[in-house]
Design a protein around this motif. Structure first.
Motif, short mmCIF file in Angstrom:
data_model
loop_
_atom_site.label_atom_id
_atom_site.label_comp_id
_atom_site.label_asym_id
_atom_site.label_seq_id
_atom_site.Cartn_x
_atom_site.Cartn_y
_atom_site.Cartn_z
N PRO A 104 0.70 -1.08 -0.13
CA PRO A 104 0.04 -0.08 -0.04
C PRO A 104 0.76 1.36 0.13
CG PRO A 104 0.05 -1.01 2.17
CD PRO A 104 0.87 -1.76 1.25
N ILE A 105 0.40 2.50 -0.48
CA ILE A 105 1.09 3.57 -0.74
C ILE A 105 0.99 4.43 0.63
CG2 ILE A 105 1.06 3.44 -3.11
CD1 ILE A 105 -0.99 5.84 -2.77
N PHE A 106 -0.18 4.14 1.38
CA PHE A 106 -0.56 4.94 2.42
C PHE A 106 -0.95 4.12 3.74
CE2 PHE A 106 -2.63 8.23 4.77
CZ PHE A 106 -1.73 9.63 4.89
N THR A 107 -0.28 4.11 4.70
CA THR A 107 -0.69 3.37 5.92
C THR A 107 -0.62 3.99 7.21
OG1 THR A 107 1.64 2.85 6.50
CG2 THR A 107 0.37 1.36 4.80
N ALA A 108 -1.51 3.41 8.40
CA ALA A 108 -1.41 4.18 9.58
C ALA A 108 -0.22 4.67 10.24
CB ALA A 108 -2.21 3.39 10.61
N GLN A 112 -3.68 6.10 14.72
CA GLN A 112 -2.84 4.95 14.93
C GLN A 112 -3.38 3.58 14.69
OE1 GLN A 112 -2.64 5.20 19.46
NE2 GLN A 112 -4.86 4.27 19.77
N HIS A 113 -4.49 3.49 14.30
CA HIS A 113 -4.96 2.03 14.27
C HIS A 113 -5.11 1.88 12.58
CE1 HIS A 113 -7.39 -1.66 14.70
NE2 HIS A 113 -8.61 -1.06 14.28
N LYS A 114 -5.61 2.55 11.79
CA LYS A 114 -5.93 2.35 10.59
C LYS A 114 -6.01 3.79 9.61
CE LYS A 114 -8.69 -2.01 10.90
NZ LYS A 114 -9.76 -2.72 10.22
N VAL A 115 -6.12 3.63 8.53
CA VAL A 115 -6.20 4.89 7.68
C VAL A 115 -7.12 4.04 6.29
CG1 VAL A 115 -4.35 6.17 8.12
CG2 VAL A 115 -4.07 4.57 6.26
N ALA A 116 -7.92 4.92 5.76
CA ALA A 116 -8.83 4.54 4.65
C ALA A 116 -9.41 5.40 3.95
CB ALA A 116 -9.73 3.19 5.13
N ALA A 117 -10.25 5.01 2.95
CA ALA A 117 -11.29 5.98 2.22
C ALA A 117 -10.93 7.29 1.92
CB ALA A 117 -12.62 5.90 3.22
N CYS A 118 -10.03 7.56 1.10
CA CYS A 118 -9.39 8.81 0.57
C CYS A 118 -10.12 9.61 -0.61
CB CYS A 118 -8.10 8.81 0.52
SG CYS A 118 -7.56 8.16 -0.94
N GLN A 119 -10.04 10.54 -0.68
CA GLN A 119 -10.39 11.56 -1.85
C GLN A 119 -9.17 12.05 -2.28
OE1 GLN A 119 -12.08 15.30 -1.55
NE2 GLN A 119 -12.26 15.69 -3.67
N ILE A 120 -8.89 12.03 -3.61
CA ILE A 120 -7.60 12.96 -3.97
C ILE A 120 -8.10 14.22 -4.74
CG2 ILE A 120 -5.56 12.71 -5.67
CD1 ILE A 120 -5.20 11.16 -3.21
N TYR A 121 -7.44 15.23 -4.54
CA TYR A 121 -7.82 16.61 -5.12
C TYR A 121 -6.23 17.27 -5.51
CZ TYR A 121 -10.43 20.91 -5.96
OH TYR A 121 -10.83 21.87 -6.53
N GLN A 122 -6.32 17.28 -6.88
CA GLN A 122 -4.95 18.08 -7.59
C GLN A 122 -5.22 19.64 -7.41
OE1 GLN A 122 -5.01 15.10 -11.15
NE2 GLN A 122 -2.86 15.79 -10.91
N LYS A 123 -4.14 20.10 -6.78
CA LYS A 123 -4.10 21.78 -6.77
C LYS A 123 -2.77 21.95 -6.76
CE LYS A 123 -6.73 25.53 -4.82
NZ LYS A 123 -7.05 25.78 -6.31
#
Length: 316
Positions: free
Chosen positions: A200-204, A212-223
């Motif tokens: 994965p490219i992004f972890t907790a 500290q537990h988890k990361v998830a469900a992102c939105q990407i915005y280019q600016k």
């Protein structure tokens, strides 16, 4: 620190974000509404969202992002021998060269309340108007195959890179109740995807207590030559907040915002236990960020705003 102590001490907003005083803006009699995809067209906000009581994907419009039309179902479950589209949710909608493209999560639900023994896959559909959808494939276009993906892929976010002629997807993988980390994949046609080899490219980050537990469900915005990631960070399995990170290429070198989390539960309110799945838009003067908040078992959609373009990252 236990959960109750943490929630009493975390600030509901930071870094200039303000929750709308009339929240939630959607939910109520509709029941649980969650995990949305948005775009602004011709002076109206268009929202595709997950409608849990219907197990379907629904659509609604608004002129102000606060008052929404009555929703209509645009894609419903279907029977399969595999059971992989019994429940539809978590859409990502992209308008590309006159065609709407949607990737969404199809689920074989597990046993309540946490549904830990189910599975999730990603599917793909297209439309000429954003309302009438045709499945592009009856099989998943992305499935959990790598060890870190465990049993579930969900929460896609996709952008179209016109220069590279490439769809770029950030998705969540891991456990069924809540996924664990964020991966990346690319596709020329929306059907056939190549997963990034170093996922994965992004972890907790355990050094940041709020995630500290988890990361998830992102939105990407280019600016401004940055890929901004609005994402969920989990203190524990049931306590979620929203943060921001940025990267030059959208894959590596992620820098977290120094004031994360930017949106956290307001104890005793409609979002008093968790704040999930952000989706932000910038109109030239103000950021608007919609998210689903949870209190008990009910999730509803609310709004937060931020005046000005500068989100407060250190200058580089």
């Amino acid at each position: 620190m236990d959960r109750e102590t943490y929630l009493k001490n975390v600030k509901p907003t930071s870094a200039g974000w303000i929750k709308y005083s009339g929240n939630p803006v959607m939910g109520g009699d509709l029941g649980t509404c969650f995990d949305i995809s948005m775009m602004e067209q011709d002076g109206r906000y268009r929202m595709w969202f997950s409608w849990r009581p219907k197990k379907s994907l629904a659509y609604t419009e608004s002129t102000d992002g606060i008052h929404w039309d009555a929703p209509v179902i645009v894609l419903s479950p279907r029977e399969t021998s595999e059971g992989w589209e019994q429940d539809l949710n978590r859409p990502a909608v992209v308008l590309c060269e006159g065609v709407y493209h949607m990737w969404y999560t199809g689920q074989l639900p597990g046993k309540l309340p946490r549904a830990v023994d189910g599975r999730s896959w990603l599917f793909y559909a297209t439309s000429i108007d954003g309302l009438n959808w045709q499945r592009a494939s009856l099989k998943p276009v992305l499935s959990a195959e790598e060890p870190w993906e465990k049993v579930a892929l969900m929460s896609p976010h996709v952008i179209w890179d016109d220069k590279e002629r490439l769809f770029k997807m950030w998705y969540s993988g891991g456990e069924q109740y809540e996924p664990n980390a964020i991966g990346y994949a690319t596709s020329r046609d929306g059907l056939h995807w190549d997963k990034y080899p170093a996922n994965p490219i992004f972890t907790a980050d355990p050094s940041h207590q709020w995630e500290q537990h988890k990361v998830a469900a992102c939105q990407i915005y280019q600016k401004n030559d940055w890929f901004l990631m609005f994402y969920i960070g989990y203190f524990d399995e049931d306590t979620a907040q929203i943060g921001i990170a940025r990267s030059r290429d959208g894959i590596t070198g992620w820098e977290r915002h120094p004031q994360n989390p930017i949106i956290a539960p307001s104890v005793g309110e409609w979002d008093g236990e968790a704040c999930y799945k952000p989706f932000a838009l910038f109109d030239g003067a103000m950021w608007r960020l919609w998210y689903n908040g949870r209190n008990g078992t009910l999730e509803q959609i609310g709004l937060a705003t931020h005046e000005g373009e500068d989100l407060g990252f250190p200058e580089q």
